[in-house]
Design a protein around this motif. Sequence first.
Motif, PDB file in Angstrom:
ATOM      1  N   THR A   2       1.160  -1.199  -0.413  1.00  0.00           N
ATOM      2  CA  THR A   2      -0.063   0.141   0.171  1.00  0.00           C
ATOM      3  C   THR A   2       0.633   1.426  -0.205  1.00  0.00           C
ATOM      4  O   THR A   2       0.783   2.177  -1.150  1.00  0.00           O
ATOM      5  CB  THR A   2      -0.726  -0.118   1.475  1.00  0.00           C
ATOM      6  N   GLN A   3       1.573   0.791   0.745  1.00  0.00           N
ATOM      7  CA  GLN A   3       2.620   2.337   0.951  1.00  0.00           C
ATOM      8  C   GLN A   3       3.810   2.845  -0.681  1.00  0.00           C
ATOM      9  O   GLN A   3       3.712   3.746  -1.019  1.00  0.00           O
ATOM     10  CB  GLN A   3       4.001   2.414   2.531  1.00  0.00           C
ATOM     11  N   GLU A  62       2.177   2.005  -3.621  1.00  0.00           N
ATOM     12  CA  GLU A  62       1.905   2.935  -4.356  1.00  0.00           C
ATOM     13  C   GLU A  62       1.207   4.103  -4.295  1.00  0.00           C
ATOM     14  O   GLU A  62       0.855   4.801  -5.336  1.00  0.00           O
ATOM     15  CB  GLU A  62      -0.003   2.042  -4.275  1.00  0.00           C
ATOM     16  N   GLU A  63       1.107   4.280  -2.823  1.00  0.00           N
ATOM     17  CA  GLU A  63       1.240   5.711  -2.308  1.00  0.00           C
ATOM     18  C   GLU A  63       2.364   6.352  -3.325  1.00  0.00           C
ATOM     19  O   GLU A  63       2.505   7.291  -3.259  1.00  0.00           O
ATOM     20  CB  GLU A  63       0.910   5.908  -1.061  1.00  0.00           C
ATOM     21  N   TYR A  64       3.446   6.145  -3.113  1.00  0.00           N
ATOM     22  CA  TYR A  64       4.658   6.686  -3.962  1.00  0.00           C
ATOM     23  C   TYR A  64       4.622   7.249  -5.186  1.00  0.00           C
ATOM     24  O   TYR A  64       5.304   7.364  -5.694  1.00  0.00           O
ATOM     25  CB  TYR A  64       6.023   5.955  -3.410  1.00  0.00           C
ATOM     26  N   ARG A  91      -4.573  16.533   0.793  1.00  0.00           N
ATOM     27  CA  ARG A  91      -3.640  14.875   0.228  1.00  0.00           C
ATOM     28  C   ARG A  91      -2.234  15.484  -0.048  1.00  0.00           C
ATOM     29  O   ARG A  91      -1.761  14.107   0.319  1.00  0.00           O
ATOM     30  CB  ARG A  91      -4.200  14.550  -0.709  1.00  0.00           C
ATOM     31  N   ALA A 131       1.314  13.636   1.455  1.00  0.00           N
ATOM     32  CA  ALA A 131       2.228  12.939   0.399  1.00  0.00           C
ATOM     33  C   ALA A 131       4.179  14.307   0.840  1.00  0.00           C
ATOM     34  O   ALA A 131       4.507  13.639   0.791  1.00  0.00           O
ATOM     35  CB  ALA A 131       1.819  13.529  -1.309  1.00  0.00           C
TER      36      ALA A 131
END
Length: 751
Positions: free
Chosen positions: A341-342, A344-346, A381, A385
């Motif tokens: 998940t991390q 994908e976020e990056y 958001r 980030a």
Amino acid sequence: MSDSEDMTEFASIVERIERGEVPIKNIERELICPICKELFTHPLILPCQHSVCHKCVRELLQLNYDDSFDAGSECSMPGSPRSRVPSPSMERLDRLVRSGSISSPGWRRGSVTPRVTAIPCPGCQHDIELGERGISMLFRNFTLESIVERYRQAARAAVAIMCNICKPPQVQEATKSCMDCKASYCNECFKLHHPWGTPKAQHEYVGPTTNFRPKVLMCPEHEMEKVNMYCEVCRRPVCHLCKLGGSHANHKVTSMSSAYKILKEKLAKSIHYLISKEDQVRTQITDLELLISQTEDNGQLAERQANEHFERLFETLQERKSEMLRSIEQSRNRRLNHLKTQVEEYQGMLENSGLVGYAQEVLKETDQSCFVQTAKQLHIRIQKATESLRTFHAAADPCFDEFVLDTSREETLLKEMCFGGVPDPPMIDLSHSRVYNEASISWRLSDDHLPTDHHVVEYRRLGGPSQSPSQEDGEDSGVWRATDRVYGPSSVVCDLEADSLYSFRVRSCRNSMFSPYSPEATLHTPPAPAFGFLFSDKCGFSTERLILNKRRDTVESVAGMAFLLAAERVQTGSYIGLDYIIGDTGISQGRHYWAFKVEPHSYMVKVGVASDSKLLEWFHNPRDTSSPRYDHDSGHDSGSEDTCYELSQPFTLLTLGMGKLFIPKASSSSSVSSANASSADPSNRVLPIPQRLGVCLDYDACRVYFYDADTMRCLYERQVDCSGTMYPAFGLMGSSKVQLEEFITAKKLTF
């Protein structure tokens, strides 16, 4: 049964043996050589009375001196090459050894000095010294040879002994054997070779046999002499030359006929006893067979229980293993999900993709109200980030340290699990164990014992004279108490009650397994606490005639230089004076006990108690050395104090000497214990000297007691005047020695 009936029964048994009526079967185990495990072949009698084959003795000697043990060890095993190589006859071997044609294992080839040989007996494991001549010094066991031959004949009854003279194919079965010709004959050949009227007709013949033994037994040391005596020290036949000037010159010997009669009667008597106990033997065999059956059943039960225990261990380990693997798998999946998940976020932070791409498209919006509506949430958001970039942290830890097990302790416990059996029980050493108000208990372990982890000493009070019946039935009486773990061969037990009987036992522990208890040892505590003192080297001590060791716990009397220098003026053959020594601590109240040892060889020693006033009188009054006797209360050995003296005096001494203890004569007014009421009888006044003697002084009751310190049996007691300070007193005459107990001299046990 009378002696005549016994002799008749013995004679009957001997006749049955001589006639061969005693069954020869079921004795094979007695006819097997302990080395080659086969029937004896030319057996020799070792000095320890065990028999071994001639070839086996030679090979055993060869092993001891062979340069290559591995090569030599094969020849002593059954089925070795030596058993497949035919050997010369026994007579030829003996001749070769004696003549020197071959080298006996007892001799070094090419050496003038013979080598002394020694071998371990395979029967009793004792070292056997064969002497300079080696195996040539050993007798052949002709009796055993005959029994082996009879056994072989009984085992092959269907195989007949054939005539040695008949020519094939007309070979007849032998009917007799000539002991002089050492051959077997059929009837016709025997008549042909032993005609009447010739010397051969006088030859000795027996039934068919292959065992030809000499008619007369010759001495191995003196080859031309017949053995005609029996050495009772070496337990072997000898000739008259052995007795006159040989190795048996100083040994006790008896005639061969007498030895034959005595030994035969002893053997017959032993056989008769065993035969009479046949029912008992059969009962014991039944018991042993039952034990064998129980051993098999219990062994199988132990195997099943061991399997069950280990199966339970395996099941528990398997369950824990499955649970741990399941936890590891769950933790791994959870961490992977977080990390993915991390990732994908990056990835959304990259240009033209994800969050950044979406923000770039929002920036293209020209309608202000629509932009503001969408950009507010998007800006939040984007800020998150941006913050995550500044403070980067992985969403999950890749390490699994929390699942790493430390099983070293469990592995150690498993490795220490002992399956080699229970340790042997120790044995309490009474010769080194002492008991006072504290007990020093020592024990021994078996010679072949394995190392033990620790020992536990247990003790219990069995009772005492002063204990009431209600106390004896209490919970403290007869209850075993254990000490802390002991890591040596001795232990100290404290706080024991006086004048009580205690039982002690010990057991060992190895790898959490305890041995059986040792046999119980019963010891009796003294009637009073131990009184500690040393010998005094100041008050009245004679440095000329008394020798005191550095620890001041041992005193020994000697003649003295002045006495030796004046020896030409001495006209008497006996000692004429006592030399006194006392303890360095006095008693003015209470009950006290001390113990000591008087050497049995001591000429005369007096032991007991004396007051300070009496000691001053003894030490300072002039001595009349011209007379061997002194005043009755001088303390010297006049004997007067043993005949009649007052009811209570400021001293009491007991006489010991020459391995005896002498109880004083009881006068009409003296208060002697009832146990010594018959001491007027001279036979009752002389007792063997105890190994350890104990003295108990009850100062308040004005009474002194003398004990056998090993059994705590009261030997003598009487009244004593305790008007002053009382001291332990010792008087020595001649060559005498007294040693105080270590517990007394140390004043407290230190181990």
